[in-house]
Design an enzyme around this catalytic site. Sequence first.
Site, short mmCIF file in Angstrom:
data_model
loop_
_atom_site.label_atom_id
_atom_site.label_comp_id
_atom_site.label_asym_id
_atom_site.label_seq_id
_atom_site.Cartn_x
_atom_site.Cartn_y
_atom_site.Cartn_z
CG ASP A 8 7.19 -2.48 8.52
OD1 ASP A 8 6.96 -3.57 8.47
OD2 ASP A 8 6.46 -1.51 9.18
CB CYS A 66 3.82 -2.71 6.91
SG CYS A 66 2.14 -2.13 6.97
CB THR A 68 -1.75 -3.68 9.88
OG1 THR A 68 -1.10 -2.72 9.43
CG2 THR A 68 -1.55 -4.01 11.76
CG HIS A 99 -15.07 -4.18 -9.78
ND1 HIS A 99 -16.19 -4.16 -9.18
CD2 HIS A 99 -15.17 -5.17 -10.68
CE1 HIS A 99 -17.05 -5.09 -9.71
NE2 HIS A 99 -16.40 -5.71 -10.76
CG HIS A 134 -15.19 -1.72 -13.29
ND1 HIS A 134 -15.96 -1.50 -12.15
CD2 HIS A 134 -15.68 -2.67 -13.92
CE1 HIS A 134 -16.81 -2.76 -12.25
NE2 HIS A 134 -16.72 -3.33 -13.32
C1 RB5 Z 1 5.50 -1.57 12.82
O1 RB5 Z 1 5.33 -1.82 14.22
C2 RB5 Z 1 3.81 -1.48 12.39
O2 RB5 Z 1 3.33 -0.20 12.89
C3 RB5 Z 1 3.75 -1.27 10.82
O3 RB5 Z 1 4.52 -2.50 10.29
C4 RB5 Z 1 2.44 -1.31 10.24
O4 RB5 Z 1 1.55 -2.48 10.67
C5 RB5 Z 1 1.86 -0.06 10.14
O5 RB5 Z 1 0.69 0.28 9.52
#
Ligand code: RB5
Length: 144
Positions: A8, A66, A68, A99, A134
Amino acid sequence: MKIAIGADHGGFHLKELIRLLVADELRHEVQDMGCYSTAPVNYPDLTRLVCEKVDNGTVDRGILICGTGLGMSMAANRYDHVRAALCHDHYTARMSREHNNANVLCLGERVIGSGVAEDIVRTWLAVEFSGGRHQDRIELYSKC
Ligand code: RB5
């Protein structure tokens, strides 16, 4: 391997780096599913574009990035044949292969630096699944 990669807006810059690493240096066949700029998009839509290909066997692996890595890993693990792992370091990358036989790697651009991300990707693409006990445990996922 055939590898689908998607991000994203929160992972766009890191995706560009990782795409070059995986395609040009590591010589895998990469399918870039987007996004293609930092314009805001919904991460589940990009997750779907990559995970449908992993789920139906069109590609061998997926890489999702993304902000996080959290939202994409949650969405990715809704697919029957996807085992998505959110990795922040070399150890989790290695263990997710040995694993868990992870077939989708999730990264958070806002969490790790580009050097750590490249190290994770190199490891994750090189390490083989250990199998044995596993595999028995992975088969229990469907009973969860
Ligand atoms: C976008 O702002 C953010 O929410 C997305 O990139 C991600 O971190 C969602 O889990």
